[in-house]
Design a protein around this motif. Structure first.
Motif, mmCIF file in Angstrom:
data_model
loop_
_atom_site.group_PDB
_atom_site.id
_atom_site.type_symbol
_atom_site.label_atom_id
_atom_site.label_comp_id
_atom_site.label_asym_id
_atom_site.label_seq_id
_atom_site.Cartn_x
_atom_site.Cartn_y
_atom_site.Cartn_z
ATOM 1 N N TYR A 33 -26.746 16.150 29.518
ATOM 2 C CA TYR A 33 -25.591 16.341 30.402
ATOM 3 C C TYR A 33 -24.365 15.824 29.677
ATOM 4 O O TYR A 33 -24.301 14.647 29.329
ATOM 5 C CB TYR A 33 -25.820 15.584 31.710
ATOM 6 C CG TYR A 33 -24.749 15.823 32.743
ATOM 7 C CD1 TYR A 33 -24.681 17.028 33.423
ATOM 8 C CD2 TYR A 33 -23.810 14.843 33.029
ATOM 9 C CE1 TYR A 33 -23.711 17.256 34.368
ATOM 10 C CE2 TYR A 33 -22.833 15.063 33.986
ATOM 11 C CZ TYR A 33 -22.786 16.259 34.645
ATOM 12 O OH TYR A 33 -21.820 16.489 35.587
ATOM 13 N N GLY A 34 -23.388 16.686 29.445
ATOM 14 C CA GLY A 34 -22.273 16.337 28.585
ATOM 15 C C GLY A 34 -20.936 16.094 29.237
ATOM 16 O O GLY A 34 -19.940 16.086 28.545
ATOM 17 N N SER A 35 -20.855 15.877 30.520
ATOM 18 C CA SER A 35 -19.571 15.648 31.172
ATOM 19 C C SER A 35 -19.111 14.212 30.962
ATOM 20 O O SER A 35 -19.877 13.268 31.099
ATOM 21 C CB SER A 35 -19.687 15.922 32.670
ATOM 22 O OG SER A 35 -18.464 15.599 33.311
ATOM 23 N N LEU A 36 -17.837 14.049 30.646
ATOM 24 C CA LEU A 36 -17.269 12.714 30.528
ATOM 25 C C LEU A 36 -16.366 12.384 31.715
ATOM 26 O O LEU A 36 -15.678 11.375 31.714
ATOM 27 C CB LEU A 36 -16.494 12.584 29.214
ATOM 28 C CG LEU A 36 -17.371 12.697 27.960
ATOM 29 C CD1 LEU A 36 -16.508 12.624 26.710
ATOM 30 C CD2 LEU A 36 -18.436 11.625 27.940
ATOM 31 N N LEU A 37 -16.382 13.250 32.732
ATOM 32 C CA LEU A 37 -15.604 12.996 33.939
ATOM 33 C C LEU A 37 -16.288 11.930 34.775
ATOM 34 O O LEU A 37 -17.513 11.831 34.791
ATOM 35 C CB LEU A 37 -15.470 14.278 34.771
ATOM 36 C CG LEU A 37 -14.794 15.459 34.087
ATOM 37 C CD1 LEU A 37 -14.885 16.686 34.981
ATOM 38 C CD2 LEU A 37 -13.356 15.129 33.765
ATOM 39 N N GLU A 38 -15.513 11.135 35.461
ATOM 40 C CA GLU A 38 -16.078 10.137 36.366
ATOM 41 C C GLU A 38 -16.509 10.871 37.638
ATOM 42 O O GLU A 38 -15.690 11.248 38.463
ATOM 43 C CB GLU A 38 -15.050 9.048 36.683
ATOM 44 C CG GLU A 38 -15.623 7.849 37.384
ATOM 45 C CD GLU A 38 -16.665 7.095 36.553
ATOM 46 O OE1 GLU A 38 -17.663 6.662 37.151
ATOM 47 O OE2 GLU A 38 -16.490 6.946 35.341
ATOM 48 N N GLU A 39 -17.799 11.129 37.757
ATOM 49 C CA GLU A 39 -18.345 11.912 38.862
ATOM 50 C C GLU A 39 -18.191 11.161 40.191
ATOM 51 O O GLU A 39 -18.350 9.948 40.246
ATOM 52 C CB GLU A 39 -19.828 12.200 38.621
ATOM 53 C CG GLU A 39 -20.130 12.892 37.316
ATOM 54 C CD GLU A 39 -19.721 14.353 37.293
ATOM 55 O OE1 GLU A 39 -19.408 14.912 38.352
ATOM 56 O OE2 GLU A 39 -19.705 14.936 36.212
ATOM 57 N N GLN A 40 -17.917 11.911 41.266
ATOM 58 C CA GLN A 40 -17.827 11.324 42.599
ATOM 59 C C GLN A 40 -19.198 11.246 43.267
ATOM 60 O O GLN A 40 -19.423 10.463 44.167
ATOM 61 C CB GLN A 40 -16.863 12.138 43.470
ATOM 62 C CG GLN A 40 -15.459 12.173 42.916
ATOM 63 C CD GLN A 40 -14.855 10.792 42.780
ATOM 64 O OE1 GLN A 40 -14.954 9.961 43.673
ATOM 65 N NE2 GLN A 40 -14.260 10.521 41.638
ATOM 66 N N SER A 41 -20.108 12.094 42.824
ATOM 67 C CA SER A 41 -21.483 12.068 43.335
ATOM 68 C C SER A 41 -22.418 12.382 42.164
ATOM 69 O O SER A 41 -21.985 12.855 41.117
ATOM 70 C CB SER A 41 -21.669 13.094 44.451
ATOM 71 O OG SER A 41 -21.418 14.395 43.971
ATOM 72 N N PHE A 42 -23.702 12.086 42.365
ATOM 73 C CA PHE A 42 -24.670 12.338 41.303
ATOM 74 C C PHE A 42 -24.761 13.847 41.070
ATOM 75 O O PHE A 42 -24.940 14.620 42.011
ATOM 76 C CB PHE A 42 -26.034 11.767 41.705
ATOM 77 C CG PHE A 42 -26.998 11.653 40.571
ATOM 78 C CD1 PHE A 42 -26.863 10.646 39.632
ATOM 79 C CD2 PHE A 42 -28.040 12.541 40.435
ATOM 80 C CE1 PHE A 42 -27.747 10.525 38.567
ATOM 81 C CE2 PHE A 42 -28.932 12.438 39.380
ATOM 82 C CZ PHE A 42 -28.785 11.428 38.448
ATOM 83 N N PRO A 43 -24.634 14.320 39.822
ATOM 84 C CA PRO A 43 -24.621 15.760 39.532
ATOM 85 C C PRO A 43 -25.905 16.460 39.994
ATOM 86 O O PRO A 43 -27.015 16.016 39.710
ATOM 87 C CB PRO A 43 -24.496 15.812 38.010
ATOM 88 C CG PRO A 43 -23.879 14.497 37.638
ATOM 89 C CD PRO A 43 -24.414 13.505 38.616
ATOM 90 N N GLU A 44 -25.733 17.566 40.690
ATOM 91 C CA GLU A 44 -26.855 18.324 41.240
ATOM 92 C C GLU A 44 -27.821 18.803 40.160
ATOM 93 O O GLU A 44 -29.035 18.802 40.350
ATOM 94 C CB GLU A 44 -26.339 19.523 42.033
ATOM 95 C CG GLU A 44 -27.433 20.310 42.701
ATOM 96 C CD GLU A 44 -26.901 21.486 43.503
ATOM 97 O OE1 GLU A 44 -27.679 22.438 43.688
ATOM 98 O OE2 GLU A 44 -25.740 21.456 43.927
ATOM 99 N N ILE A 45 -27.292 19.186 39.000
ATOM 100 C CA ILE A 45 -28.172 19.673 37.930
ATOM 101 C C ILE A 45 -29.120 18.572 37.462
ATOM 102 O O ILE A 45 -30.257 18.836 37.090
ATOM 103 C CB ILE A 45 -27.359 20.271 36.751
ATOM 104 C CG1 ILE A 45 -28.266 21.028 35.797
ATOM 105 C CG2 ILE A 45 -26.571 19.202 36.026
ATOM 106 C CD1 ILE A 45 -28.888 22.271 36.364
ATOM 107 N N LEU A 46 -28.675 17.325 37.504
ATOM 108 C CA LEU A 46 -29.544 16.221 37.105
ATOM 109 C C LEU A 46 -30.616 15.964 38.153
ATOM 110 O O LEU A 46 -31.749 15.599 37.814
ATOM 111 C CB LEU A 46 -28.728 14.961 36.830
ATOM 112 C CG LEU A 46 -27.734 15.068 35.672
ATOM 113 C CD1 LEU A 46 -27.039 13.730 35.448
ATOM 114 C CD2 LEU A 46 -28.406 15.545 34.406
ATOM 115 N N ILE A 47 -30.292 16.159 39.400
ATOM 116 C CA ILE A 47 -31.299 16.045 40.465
ATOM 117 C C ILE A 47 -32.381 17.103 40.263
ATOM 118 O O ILE A 47 -33.574 16.814 40.342
ATOM 119 C CB ILE A 47 -30.655 16.178 41.859
ATOM 120 C CG1 ILE A 47 -29.725 14.983 42.118
ATOM 121 C CG2 ILE A 47 -31.713 16.295 42.952
ATOM 122 C CD1 ILE A 47 -28.867 15.118 43.353
#
Length: 67
Positions: A33-47
């Motif tokens: 997972y390559g996003s460097l944005l500060e996520e507001q929720s856990f990314p769905e793709i990782l779930i």
């Protein structure tokens, strides 16, 4: 990066967006997972990747680190 490390063509594949993620995750060996944005929720793709019991490599940001 894969080209500079001389991986054989087709060894690493970039999948962007929601392009049939279940079939891609079903055949993947690892999810990066390559996003460097500060996520507001856990990314769905990782779930989804965790549901497929795939190892995940992700940046050390607070929302991801929490889980």
């Amino acid at each position: 990066m894969a080209r500079s490390l001389k991986y054989p063509k087709g060894t690493i594949e970039l999948i962007a967006g929601d392009l049939n993620s279940e079939s891609v995750l079903g055949t993947a060996d690892v999810v990066i997972y390559g996003s460097l944005l500060e996520e507001q929720s856990f990314p769905e793709i990782l779930i989804k990747a965790m549901c497929f019991e795939k190892p995940i490599i992700a940046p050390d940001i607070s929302m991801i680190r929490k889980y």
